[in-house]
Design an enzyme around this catalytic site. Sequence first.
Site, mmCIF file in Angstrom:
data_model
loop_
_atom_site.group_PDB
_atom_site.id
_atom_site.type_symbol
_atom_site.label_atom_id
_atom_site.label_comp_id
_atom_site.label_asym_id
_atom_site.label_seq_id
_atom_site.Cartn_x
_atom_site.Cartn_y
_atom_site.Cartn_z
ATOM 1 N N ASP A 6 54.599 35.477 66.477
ATOM 2 C CA ASP A 6 53.919 36.403 67.373
ATOM 3 C C ASP A 6 54.931 37.435 67.902
ATOM 4 O O ASP A 6 56.119 37.126 68.017
ATOM 5 C CB ASP A 6 53.333 35.547 68.513
ATOM 6 N N ASP A 8 54.590 39.770 70.969
ATOM 7 C CA ASP A 8 54.786 39.839 72.429
ATOM 8 C C ASP A 8 55.010 38.435 72.971
ATOM 9 O O ASP A 8 54.133 37.583 72.879
ATOM 10 C CB ASP A 8 53.558 40.468 73.113
ATOM 11 N N ASP A 137 53.365 32.356 72.151
ATOM 12 C CA ASP A 137 53.443 31.942 73.562
ATOM 13 C C ASP A 137 52.068 31.721 74.190
ATOM 14 O O ASP A 137 51.988 31.193 75.300
ATOM 15 C CB ASP A 137 54.205 33.008 74.375
HETATM 16 MG MG LIG Z 1 52.330 36.619 72.631
#
Ligand SMILES: [Mg+2]
Length: 183
Positions: A6, A8, A137
């Site tokens: 991922d 961000d 995240d």
């Molecule tokens: Mg993310």
Amino acid sequence: MIILVDQDGPLADFEEEWLNRWREKYPDEFYIDHVDREDFYIHDQYPKHLRAQVDAVYHAPGFYRNLPVVKGCQEAMFEMLDMGIDVRICTAPLPAYQNCVLEKYEWIEEHLGMEFVLRTIIAPDKTLVRGDILLDDKPTVKGSMKPTWEHVLYTSPYNRRITDQKRLTWDNWKEVLLPMLKK
Ligand SMILES: [Mg+2]
């Protein structure tokens, strides 16, 4: 072995840039320190009357383009490639795609180079992307398919309550990922 990373969170520090801009623009306004972040979406943890302002900060031109690089991610991404892992960046765009999509690519080219631009998949639904591991995240990654990947959390304050998944940061990624590669 395909690892989807991922953007961000694991690579680009959305949280830091957002809070810096918020504090600069509204120095006397309510804010939440990074360590106290509980909800994945910043928007959800701020009072309702501030949410339009919260969103405007990350919708602004130049926001995505200027996200700080998460320490250690560049070395780790290239080390994984060198190990023969098929590393892809897998990122979901904002519904307000106007600045976000172009600037995500520009950010990747600047900080990880053309090699990773060509390894970038923009996917609103990550369950449709095949891979062995998704490093993300977001506390829960859902979509229309049963994923082929195992979700490994990139540790952040807002996902600390999840206890039944593997997790890592770039400080300890090898300890977590290398045993998974041997399987
Ligand atoms: Mg993310």
